[in-house]
Scaffold this motif. Structure first.
Motif, PDB file in Angstrom:
ATOM      1  N   ALA A   1      10.243  11.876  -1.790  1.00 45.19           N
ATOM      2  CA  ALA A   1       9.381  10.760  -2.328  1.00 45.19           C
ATOM      3  C   ALA A   1       8.111  10.334  -1.129  1.00 45.19           C
ATOM      4  CB  ALA A   1      10.101   9.594  -2.882  1.00 45.19           C
ATOM      5  N   ALA A   2       8.921  10.049   0.047  1.00 50.69           N
ATOM      6  CA  ALA A   2       8.328   9.712   1.003  1.00 50.69           C
ATOM      7  C   ALA A   2       7.235  10.317   1.343  1.00 50.69           C
ATOM      8  CB  ALA A   2       9.284   9.509   2.331  1.00 50.69           C
TER       9      ALA A   2
ATOM     10  N   TRP B   1       1.284  11.388   1.898  1.00 46.99           N
ATOM     11  CA  TRP B   1       0.043  12.137   1.405  1.00 46.99           C
ATOM     12  C   TRP B   1      -0.884  11.263   0.769  1.00 46.99           C
ATOM     13  CZ3 TRP B   1      -1.448  16.106   3.406  1.00 46.99           C
ATOM     14  CH2 TRP B   1      -0.874  17.171   3.491  1.00 46.99           C
ATOM     15  N   LYS B   2      -0.274  10.245  -0.189  1.00 45.13           N
ATOM     16  CA  LYS B   2      -1.368   9.360  -0.770  1.00 45.13           C
ATOM     17  C   LYS B   2      -1.990   8.360   0.216  1.00 45.13           C
ATOM     18  CE  LYS B   2       0.864   9.459  -5.460  1.00 45.13           C
ATOM     19  NZ  LYS B   2       1.623   8.535  -6.458  1.00 45.13           N
ATOM     20  N   ALA B   3      -1.137   7.856   1.368  1.00 46.69           N
ATOM     21  CA  ALA B   3      -1.719   6.948   2.215  1.00 46.69           C
ATOM     22  C   ALA B   3      -2.791   7.805   3.112  1.00 46.69           C
ATOM     23  CB  ALA B   3      -0.432   6.569   3.342  1.00 46.69           C
ATOM     24  N   ILE B   4      -2.606   8.982   3.504  1.00 45.71           N
ATOM     25  CA  ILE B   4      -3.740   9.755   4.252  1.00 45.71           C
ATOM     26  C   ILE B   4      -4.816   9.937   3.221  1.00 45.71           C
ATOM     27  CG2 ILE B   4      -4.186  12.183   5.132  1.00 45.71           C
ATOM     28  CD1 ILE B   4      -1.043  12.092   5.770  1.00 45.71           C
ATOM     29  N   ASN B   5      -4.761  10.314   2.019  1.00 45.26           N
ATOM     30  CA  ASN B   5      -5.759  10.380   1.253  1.00 45.26           C
ATOM     31  C   ASN B   5      -6.470   9.092   1.038  1.00 45.26           C
ATOM     32  OD1 ASN B   5      -5.509  13.084   1.030  1.00 45.26           O
ATOM     33  ND2 ASN B   5      -3.949  12.862  -0.569  1.00 45.26           N
ATOM     34  N   ALA B   6      -5.767   8.023   1.282  1.00 43.66           N
ATOM     35  CA  ALA B   6      -6.352   6.483   0.811  1.00 43.66           C
ATOM     36  C   ALA B   6      -7.035   5.941   1.998  1.00 43.66           C
ATOM     37  CB  ALA B   6      -5.505   5.639  -0.029  1.00 43.66           C
ATOM     38  N   GLY B   7      -6.635   6.518   3.272  1.00 42.16           N
ATOM     39  CA  GLY B   7      -7.218   5.943   4.490  1.00 42.16           C
ATOM     40  C   GLY B   7      -6.326   4.995   5.068  1.00 42.16           C
ATOM     41  N   ASP B   8      -4.914   4.786   4.621  1.00 41.89           N
ATOM     42  CA  ASP B   8      -4.027   4.034   4.731  1.00 41.89           C
ATOM     43  C   ASP B   8      -3.291   4.142   5.878  1.00 41.89           C
ATOM     44  OD1 ASP B   8      -2.227   1.628   4.747  1.00 41.89           O
ATOM     45  OD2 ASP B   8      -1.311   2.151   2.814  1.00 41.89           O
ATOM     46  N   ARG B   9      -3.554   3.674   7.218  1.00 37.88           N
ATOM     47  CA  ARG B   9      -2.844   3.902   8.332  1.00 37.88           C
ATOM     48  C   ARG B   9      -2.503   5.220   8.501  1.00 37.88           C
ATOM     49  NH1 ARG B   9       1.873  -1.311   7.970  1.00 37.88           N
ATOM     50  NH2 ARG B   9       0.779  -2.446   6.607  1.00 37.88           N
TER      51      ARG B   9
ATOM     52  N   MET C   1       4.996  11.464   8.417  1.00 36.53           N
ATOM     53  CA  MET C   1       5.127  12.745   7.482  1.00 36.53           C
ATOM     54  C   MET C   1       5.526  13.868   7.945  1.00 36.53           C
ATOM     55  SD  MET C   1       2.505  14.294   4.458  1.00 36.53           S
ATOM     56  CE  MET C   1       1.321  15.032   5.740  1.00 36.53           C
ATOM     57  N   ALA C   2       5.048  14.119   9.023  1.00 37.74           N
ATOM     58  CA  ALA C   2       5.360  15.341   9.965  1.00 37.74           C
ATOM     59  C   ALA C   2       6.878  15.463  10.503  1.00 37.74           C
ATOM     60  CB  ALA C   2       4.337  15.929  11.012  1.00 37.74           C
ATOM     61  N   VAL C   3       7.240  14.384  10.781  1.00 32.01           N
ATOM     62  CA  VAL C   3       8.870  14.020  11.118  1.00 32.01           C
ATOM     63  C   VAL C   3       9.492  14.180   9.934  1.00 32.01           C
ATOM     64  CG1 VAL C   3      10.454  12.333  12.164  1.00 32.01           C
ATOM     65  CG2 VAL C   3       8.200  12.441  13.082  1.00 32.01           C
ATOM     66  N   VAL C   4       9.280  13.647   8.830  1.00 29.12           N
ATOM     67  CA  VAL C   4      10.187  13.806   7.714  1.00 29.12           C
ATOM     68  C   VAL C   4      10.467  15.186   7.138  1.00 29.12           C
ATOM     69  CG1 VAL C   4      10.496  13.232   5.371  1.00 29.12           C
ATOM     70  CG2 VAL C   4       9.781  11.299   6.664  1.00 29.12           C
TER      71      VAL C   4
ATOM     72  N   GLY D   1       0.602  -1.178  -0.161  1.00 31.29           N
ATOM     73  CA  GLY D   1       0.015  -0.013  -0.112  1.00 31.29           C
ATOM     74  C   GLY D   1       1.034   1.319   0.010  1.00 31.29           C
ATOM     75  N   PRO D   2       0.340   2.614  -0.187  1.00 30.92           N
ATOM     76  CA  PRO D   2       0.982   3.663  -0.173  1.00 30.92           C
ATOM     77  C   PRO D   2       1.940   4.020   1.171  1.00 30.92           C
ATOM     78  CG  PRO D   2      -1.295   4.085  -0.005  1.00 30.92           C
ATOM     79  CD  PRO D   2      -1.268   2.556  -0.239  1.00 30.92           C
ATOM     80  N   TYR D   3       1.303   3.570   2.308  1.00 30.92           N
ATOM     81  CA  TYR D   3       2.119   3.680   3.592  1.00 30.92           C
ATOM     82  C   TYR D   3       3.292   2.840   3.471  1.00 30.92           C
ATOM     83  CZ  TYR D   3       3.530   3.857   8.282  1.00 30.92           C
ATOM     84  OH  TYR D   3       4.380   3.893   9.413  1.00 30.92           O
ATOM     85  N   VAL D   4       3.328   1.549   3.145  1.00 30.83           N
ATOM     86  CA  VAL D   4       4.531   0.643   3.104  1.00 30.83           C
ATOM     87  C   VAL D   4       5.355   1.167   2.028  1.00 30.83           C
ATOM     88  CG1 VAL D   4       5.336  -1.369   2.246  1.00 30.83           C
ATOM     89  CG2 VAL D   4       3.167  -1.390   3.686  1.00 30.83           C
ATOM     90  N   ARG D   5       4.994   1.929   0.873  1.00 35.81           N
ATOM     91  CA  ARG D   5       5.867   2.565  -0.192  1.00 35.81           C
ATOM     92  C   ARG D   5       6.545   3.771   0.286  1.00 35.81           C
ATOM     93  NH1 ARG D   5       4.986   1.053  -5.640  1.00 35.81           N
ATOM     94  NH2 ARG D   5       3.552  -0.571  -5.977  1.00 35.81           N
ATOM     95  N   ALA D   6       5.683   4.560   1.229  1.00 41.02           N
ATOM     96  CA  ALA D   6       6.256   5.830   1.852  1.00 41.02           C
ATOM     97  C   ALA D   6       7.330   5.186   2.922  1.00 41.02           C
ATOM     98  CB  ALA D   6       5.248   6.576   2.680  1.00 41.02           C
TER      99      ALA D   6
END
Length: 299
Positions: A46-47, A52-60, A68-71, A29-34
């Protein structure tokens, strides 16, 4: 046959080892890819896109927003990280709100938003006061350098008070910082908070009291007294005290401009207490002492 089995199972074992070594969750999923972009490819930009994609997709979403905030903080995109957390924390679970507050405090500290830090730290103290911290549990599990450990309510209260004291110091409100640090030391003292308290007293020209506080660190009476940074800072404060006039006032100078304690904090807590139908005996010691200190300043 046995060799064939070993060969067929090898790729799965390698994938499992890969996830363990790089601390990347399994899946696609997008979170794993991040996380893969962040931890394996070391491509932070890229992360962020994948988070962002994970948040929009509701993935974790809980983990995606915090990570994302830490990065973003690492890339000096702190203001953007603050807006992201404030805008999207409503998508996160109730259990994630406390850790999101901690993320915000770090972000505020990074970009020098002291007033925002103070407001949020007071909010966290209020949650402790209302019994809502740690989701009502007496302890919580925390992580540091990859290790898990238990944190008690008392330890968390002292930690937050220490951060609040430091924020007041950044505003040169050394009287308020002193009150907060003293209570933090009573709850769960350590060398770092003692050194900050010593500095507060020096700023108020209360040198004898500062020496007494500093002695606890110099004599290894507090946790963290043997830390290299604490030892160096203690020596610096000792030299500073030696350079000052040894005779200083033992009571706070209540006439110093800009050092008045904020009434709104105590008054808000009083209102909460009245709404709950509570009594003074139910209050945490920090709120008792702050009220008493405010009353003294009003006299």
């Amino acid at each position: 046959m046995e060799i064939g089995v070993l060969k067929n199972s090898s790729p799965k074992k390698e994938r499992d080892n890969f996830h363990v070594i790089h601390k990347v969750p399994s899946g696609d999923g997008p979170y794993v890819r991040a996380k893969h972009a962040q931890l394996v490819q070391k491509d932070q930009e890229a992360a962020i896109v994948w988070f962002w994609k994970a948040i929009n997709a509701g993935d974790r979403v809980d983990s995606a927003l915090k990570d994302m905030a830490v990065v973003m903080k690492q890339l000096d995109r702190t203001e953007e990280a603050i807006e992201a957390v404030k805008s999207f924390r409503g998508l996160c679970s109730r259990n994630a709100q406390e850790s999101l507050d901690n993320v915000l405090i770090d972000l505020y500290k990074k970009c020098g938003k002291v007033d925002e830090q103070i407001v949020l730290l007071k909010h966290k103290l209020k949650l402790i006061y209302l019994g809502e911290a740690f989701n009502g549990k007496p302890t919580k599990t925390a992580r540091s350098h990859g290790k898990k450990f238990q944190v008690s309510i008392s330890q968390e209260t002292s930690r937050i008070l220490g951060n609040l004291g430091w924020a007041y110091m950044q505003k040169s409100n050394f009287m308020a910082a002193e009150v907060v640090y003293r209570k933090a030391q009573m709850i769960d003292g350590d060398a770092n908070k003692a050194l900050n308290l010593c500095q507060c007293l020096i700023k108020q020209t209360r040198y004898e009291e500062a020496r007494l506080v500093l002695q606890d660190v110099l004599q290894y009476k507090l946790p963290g007294s043997d830390d290299f940074k604490s030892r160096n800072r203690a020596k610096e404060l000792e030299l500073e005290l030696e350079s000052k006039n040894p005779v200083g006032p033992l009571l706070p100078n209540l006439l110093i401009p800009g050092l008045s304690f904020e009434d709104d904090f105590v008054e808000a807590l009083e209102r909460v207490m009245n709404e709950r139908g509570g009594t003074r005996s139910r209050r945490l010691p920090i709120f008792e002492e702050i009220s008493q200190y405010r009353d003294q300043l009003a006299c």
